[in-house]
Design an enzyme around this catalytic site. Sequence first.
Site: not given
Ligand code: PEP
Length: 258
Positions: A12, A14, A98, A100, A169, A175, A214
Amino acid sequence: MHPKRRPLIAGNWKMFKGGPAGLELAGACKELAPKVRGVDLVIAPPFTVLAAAAADLDGTTVGLAAQNLYPKDSGAFTGEISAPMLKECGCAWVIVGHSERRQYFGDTDALVADKVAAALSHDLLPIACVGETLAQREGGETLRVVKQQVEAFLDVIAQSKAAVAIAYEPVWAIGTGKTAGPAEAEEVHAAIRTWLSNKSAELAERTRILYGGSVKPDNAEGLLGCPNVDGALIGGASLDAGSFGAIAEAAQKLAQGK
Ligand code: PEP
């Protein structure tokens, strides 16, 4: 990881890597694909890169995902993009729900379910995201919250025969550099598998449950080695083809039983 399900490693991007930088990264991911046979690679660039990336990835095994969609086919919805439009420009996948989107753009469980349905009705495979906040985890609410999020689209995916993916997630791990340990991840993944199997054994078997939050090359093996973790949704580390490739290689090794 389960021998019946191919690992799925999805990036992803973003709101990063628009324009030439995005095409360069898509090109690097294309080079990775032959090195990780047996693993499904998917990238989700920003909308502006999708059509050009689709042309570049044509004939490769790298799948293209959008990061969002609007659940109407067309109409006066300024700024939005529909499932048929994504399909037309070469997407096979779309990320929905997601955290976000839920946090900053008001995506509710009901809207996420509508988006999953819209994707499926146009042959786009959703990667439907669920996960609890830190306060919810600390309040012992993780399974209740995640169950509610999954139940919102459970009937929709049960009615389809498509190989949908669900990404667990934890919001506090996205992040932040913090990641759920393998045991924490597996607990939620196993619960999701149970909720799916309560609908049908076939649904539980065909649905890939990805971990996201992460994921990096140095923690990928531990997470992907969990029995109910079928892959990963990767943010930060997917912006670097070397890291993304290293995570895909970890998945490949586990799938091959090495
Ligand atoms: C994501 O954006 O779905 C995500 C898991 O980000 P990160 O790997 O940076 O934590």
